[in-house]
Enzyme design. Structure first.
Site, PDB file in Angstrom:
ATOM      1  N   GLY A 223      43.062  43.962  49.550  1.00  0.00           N
ATOM      2  CA  GLY A 223      43.654  42.708  50.004  1.00  0.00           C
ATOM      3  C   GLY A 223      43.372  41.597  49.018  1.00  0.00           C
ATOM      4  O   GLY A 223      43.191  41.844  47.822  1.00  0.00           O
ATOM      5  N   SER A 224      43.301  40.382  49.532  1.00  0.00           N
ATOM      6  CA  SER A 224      43.187  39.217  48.651  1.00  0.00           C
ATOM      7  C   SER A 224      41.745  38.993  48.197  1.00  0.00           C
ATOM      8  O   SER A 224      40.794  39.481  48.816  1.00  0.00           O
ATOM      9  CB  SER A 224      43.690  37.983  49.397  1.00  0.00           C
ATOM     10  OG  SER A 224      42.845  37.746  50.509  1.00  0.00           O
ATOM     11  N   THR A 227      39.571  37.086  50.908  1.00  0.00           N
ATOM     12  CA  THR A 227      39.048  37.921  51.989  1.00  0.00           C
ATOM     13  C   THR A 227      38.020  38.912  51.434  1.00  0.00           C
ATOM     14  O   THR A 227      37.007  39.189  52.082  1.00  0.00           O
ATOM     15  CB  THR A 227      40.193  38.662  52.715  1.00  0.00           C
ATOM     16  OG1 THR A 227      41.239  37.752  52.975  1.00  0.00           O
ATOM     17  CG2 THR A 227      39.723  39.255  54.021  1.00  0.00           C
ATOM     18  N   GLY A 228      38.266  39.403  50.233  1.00  0.00           N
ATOM     19  CA  GLY A 228      37.306  40.324  49.604  1.00  0.00           C
ATOM     20  C   GLY A 228      35.926  39.699  49.470  1.00  0.00           C
ATOM     21  O   GLY A 228      34.902  40.338  49.703  1.00  0.00           O
ATOM     22  N   GLU A 245      39.552  46.431  46.335  1.00  0.00           N
ATOM     23  CA  GLU A 245      40.758  46.430  45.495  1.00  0.00           C
ATOM     24  C   GLU A 245      41.493  45.135  45.802  1.00  0.00           C
ATOM     25  O   GLU A 245      42.103  44.986  46.860  1.00  0.00           O
ATOM     26  CB  GLU A 245      41.645  47.634  45.832  1.00  0.00           C
ATOM     27  CG  GLU A 245      41.049  48.971  45.454  1.00  0.00           C
ATOM     28  CD  GLU A 245      41.002  49.206  43.950  1.00  0.00           C
ATOM     29  OE1 GLU A 245      41.462  48.326  43.187  1.00  0.00           O
ATOM     30  OE2 GLU A 245      40.496  50.261  43.539  1.00  0.00           O
ATOM     31  N   CYS A 279      50.064  44.921  44.200  1.00  0.00           N
ATOM     32  CA  CYS A 279      48.896  44.363  43.511  1.00  0.00           C
ATOM     33  C   CYS A 279      49.068  44.452  42.012  1.00  0.00           C
ATOM     34  O   CYS A 279      48.833  43.495  41.292  1.00  0.00           O
ATOM     35  CB  CYS A 279      47.632  45.071  43.964  1.00  0.00           C
ATOM     36  SG  CYS A 279      47.737  46.850  43.836  1.00  0.00           S
TER      37      CYS A 279
HETATM   38  P1  NAD Z   1      44.491  39.739  53.060  1.00  0.00           P
HETATM   39  O1  NAD Z   1      43.225  39.627  52.297  1.00  0.00           O
HETATM   40  O2  NAD Z   1      45.030  38.534  53.716  1.00  0.00           O
HETATM   41  O3  NAD Z   1      44.365  40.832  54.214  1.00  0.00           O
HETATM   42  C1  NAD Z   1      43.928  42.144  53.941  1.00  0.00           C
HETATM   43  C2  NAD Z   1      43.287  42.715  55.187  1.00  0.00           C
HETATM   44  O4  NAD Z   1      42.094  41.995  55.494  1.00  0.00           O
HETATM   45  C3  NAD Z   1      44.152  42.664  56.449  1.00  0.00           C
HETATM   46  O5  NAD Z   1      43.996  43.887  57.156  1.00  0.00           O
HETATM   47  C4  NAD Z   1      43.523  41.536  57.238  1.00  0.00           C
HETATM   48  O6  NAD Z   1      43.735  41.672  58.615  1.00  0.00           O
HETATM   49  C5  NAD Z   1      42.059  41.708  56.898  1.00  0.00           C
HETATM   50  N1  NAD Z   1      41.206  40.537  57.131  1.00  0.00           N
HETATM   51  C6  NAD Z   1      41.571  39.268  57.456  1.00  0.00           C
HETATM   52  N2  NAD Z   1      40.477  38.480  57.546  1.00  0.00           N
HETATM   53  C7  NAD Z   1      39.406  39.269  57.274  1.00  0.00           C
HETATM   54  C8  NAD Z   1      38.000  39.023  57.186  1.00  0.00           C
HETATM   55  N3  NAD Z   1      37.472  37.803  57.383  1.00  0.00           N
HETATM   56  N4  NAD Z   1      37.201  40.061  56.857  1.00  0.00           N
HETATM   57  C9  NAD Z   1      37.704  41.289  56.615  1.00  0.00           C
HETATM   58  N5  NAD Z   1      39.019  41.579  56.687  1.00  0.00           N
HETATM   59  C10 NAD Z   1      39.865  40.570  57.021  1.00  0.00           C
HETATM   60  O7  NAD Z   1      45.541  40.368  52.044  1.00  0.00           O
HETATM   61  P2  NAD Z   1      47.093  40.659  52.289  1.00  0.00           P
HETATM   62  O8  NAD Z   1      47.785  39.332  52.293  1.00  0.00           O
HETATM   63  O9  NAD Z   1      47.274  41.573  53.445  1.00  0.00           O
HETATM   64  O10 NAD Z   1      47.464  41.467  50.977  1.00  0.00           O
HETATM   65  C11 NAD Z   1      47.941  40.856  49.830  1.00  0.00           C
HETATM   66  C12 NAD Z   1      46.861  40.808  48.780  1.00  0.00           C
HETATM   67  O11 NAD Z   1      46.307  42.105  48.584  1.00  0.00           O
HETATM   68  C13 NAD Z   1      47.421  40.418  47.431  1.00  0.00           C
HETATM   69  O12 NAD Z   1      46.609  39.424  46.843  1.00  0.00           O
HETATM   70  C14 NAD Z   1      47.364  41.693  46.609  1.00  0.00           C
HETATM   71  O13 NAD Z   1      47.234  41.478  45.235  1.00  0.00           O
HETATM   72  C15 NAD Z   1      46.215  42.405  47.208  1.00  0.00           C
HETATM   73  N6  NAD Z   1      46.354  43.864  47.008  1.00  0.00           N
HETATM   74  C16 NAD Z   1      45.529  44.487  46.143  1.00  0.00           C
HETATM   75  C17 NAD Z   1      45.662  45.851  45.909  1.00  0.00           C
HETATM   76  C18 NAD Z   1      44.777  46.588  44.943  1.00  0.00           C
HETATM   77  O14 NAD Z   1      44.769  47.802  44.956  1.00  0.00           O
HETATM   78  N7  NAD Z   1      44.034  45.906  44.091  1.00  0.00           N
HETATM   79  C19 NAD Z   1      46.638  46.560  46.606  1.00  0.00           C
HETATM   80  C20 NAD Z   1      47.451  45.893  47.497  1.00  0.00           C
HETATM   81  C21 NAD Z   1      47.292  44.529  47.696  1.00  0.00           C
END
Ligand code: NAD
Length: 467
Positions: A223-224, A227-228, A245, A279
């Site tokens: 994810g982002s 959040t990471g 990731e 991503c």
């Molecule tokens: P996001 O970080 O908003 O959400 C990802 C997940 O985290 C969701 O399941 C969400 O419900 C959960 N989440 C929300 N709050 C949280 C918290 N406080 N603690 C733990 N988990 C929580 O990301 P998104 O908008 O769903 O995805 C888009 C982003 O993901 C983009 O920035 C993209 O570059 C990245 N991405 C990276 C890869 C990779 O392999 N590097 C792959 C796909 C997407």
């Protein structure tokens, strides 16, 4: 459509549901359970209870289960693809939901074939040293909305293959395909080995609760960056193993010796696979001045012919942006940047969540569309004359997921690749990932890698036995 969570092999409904909208129509695609912490606790308890028996299976037995999972994904692909299209927006056709289901099956098959046997590090008169790779325990998987099924499989299969049990939580934008898939996979797995919960992230945020749960040993998070970071901070207390990731802002560098017409298709799909919501999509394009105009023209010419529409329509090759927040981000970045450059295609929002393919030339580092990850259908093109400047501009980012170099001279391209600060460099393509090739980011793009043997290792702790 209203789908349940799956906890300990059983379908579980929450007191409330939340609506998942179809981004192509704005109409509901279905209802998902708004799970609470009690559901997370039950799922973790089930995974913890299933762990001793699952981890004690022989490697062959666990491979047998994983192979059954592979077969099941193949069986249910046609059923799940339309669910995925209706909640995510990606078309059935093209590099869309059918492609994603097939990719998930292929990925699972390859990963199932891997194993991490014990290694003897020393065996002589002095001592025998064995290195064992042991499963961590309960793995928490948190997935994003762009490739929900494929990324879930990327998380689940290596975790299960190495003897862990799993609690999976999909994004609130795309929970339905994952809920359905896990329901099917439970037909071929022992109860408790693979659990799925869902929540809306507004009234209930189970991702946050998973990151601090004392009985989860590892979090695999895609994810982002923001959040990471939260996952990392929450996981510190319990010393969780982490694979993160995260976002990228991948640069592509086009050298002066290319044939623009030849690379246009590769550049287009590098930028716009899954509408740029990938991503490791190409997010900034640096083109040498000698071929600049010709590359811009060739890219625009290719882009004009790609049909965009409701993903359920077989004619559509690209669909809408998945959600309003992402749509607004793309619109803002284009709006804040377009006066600094030349809009060659698109440049203004379409209807609903449809945003046309947008190509803006003559931008520079410092422009928002260059500096920030757009994660959508807009690409900035930057002209350069000196390769050292292009490399410096490409590396001028806090992220480092992927990058690409485009040239007829592969060795020259490789020399530039070595100077790029990122986890993968593609030559004359961008964004392709493979089940046997480690994939991960440097800098803020993440920690650890997925895929292949290196990815599998991330689901284990090392135990050394000295006799
Ligand atoms: P996001 O970080 O908003 O959400 C990802 C997940 O985290 C969701 O399941 C969400 O419900 C959960 N989440 C929300 N709050 C949280 C918290 N406080 N603690 C733990 N988990 C929580 O990301 P998104 O908008 O769903 O995805 C888009 C982003 O993901 C983009 O920035 C993209 O570059 C990245 N991405 C990276 C890869 C990779 O392999 N590097 C792959 C796909 C997407």
């Amino acid at each position: 459509m209203q789908l349940p969570m799956v906890i300990d092999g059983k379908e579980v409904h929450a007191a409330f549901t939340f609506t998942v909208n179809n981004p192509a129509t704005g109409m509901p695609a279905g209802e998902a359970p708004n799970g609470e912490v009690e559901h997370l606790d039950a799922a973790v308890a089930a995974a913890k209870a299933a762990f001793p028996a699952w981890s004690a299976l022989s490697d062959e037995e666990r491979k047998g289960y994983c192979d059954a999972v592979v077969a099941k994904i193949g069986e249910v692909g046609d059923e799940i693809a339309p669910i995925l299209t209706q909640e995510q927006g990606k078309p059935l056709n093209g590099i869309g939901s059918r492609f994603e289901m097939q990719g998930a099956a292929g990925w699972a098959a390859y990963t199932s074939s891997l194993s991490l046997p014990m290694k003897v590090l020393q065996d002589d008169n002095e001592m025998k040293v064995e290195m064992h790779r042991k499963p961590i325990g309960v793995v928490g998987s948190i997935t994003p909305w762009n490739w929900p099924v494929l990324i879930a499989i990327w998380h689940i299969i290596p975790a299960l293959r190495t003897g862990n049990t799993v609690v999976l939580k999909p994004s609130p934008y795309t929970p339905l395909s994952t809920l359905r898939l896990v329901r099917h996979l439970n037909d071929v797995l022992p109860a408790g080995v693979l659990n799925v919960i869902s929540c809306d992230d507004i009234t209930s945020n189970l991702g946050a609760a998973m990151s601090e749960h004392p009985d989860i040993g590892k979090i695999i998070f895609t994810g982002s960056i923001d959040t990471g970071k939260k996952v990392m901070m929450s996981g510190a207390e319990t010393m969780k193993r982490l694979t993160l990731e995260l976002s990228g802002n991948d640069a592509g560098i086009v050298l002066p010796d290319v044939d623009p017409a030849e690379i246009a298709e590769g550049l287009f799909w590098g930028c716009f696979i899954n509408l740029g919501q990938t991503c490791a999509a190409l997010k900034r394009l640096y083109v040498h001045e000698d071929v600049y105009d010709a590359v811009c023209e060739a890219l625009v010419a290719f882009a004009r012919n790609i049909p965009m529409g409701d993903g359920m329509d077989e004619e559509s090759i690209l669909g809408p942006v998945n959600n309003k927040a992402q749509f607004d981000k793309v619109a803002r970045l284009v709006e804040e940047s377009k006066d600094h450059g030349r809009v060659l295609l698109g440049g203004a929002p379409g209807e609903g969540l449809f945003y046309p393919i947008t190509i803006i030339a003559d931008l520079n580092n410092g422009d928002p569309l260059v500096d920030e990850e757009q994660f959508g259908p807009a690409i900035p093109i930057i002209k350069y004359s000196d390769i050292d400047d292009a490399v410096a501009a490409a590396n001028d980012s806090q992220t480092g997921l992927g990058g690409s170099v485009w040239s007829k001279d592969i060795e020259a391209a490789k020399a530039i690749a070595a100077r790029l600060e990122c986890g993968t460099v593609w030559i004359n393509s961008h964004g392709g990932v493979h089940p046997h090739v480690p994939f991960g980011g440097v800098k803020k793009s993440g920690i650890g890698v997925e895929f292949g043997e290196e990815g599998l290792k991330e689901y284990t702790d090392i135990q050394v036995v000295i006799s």
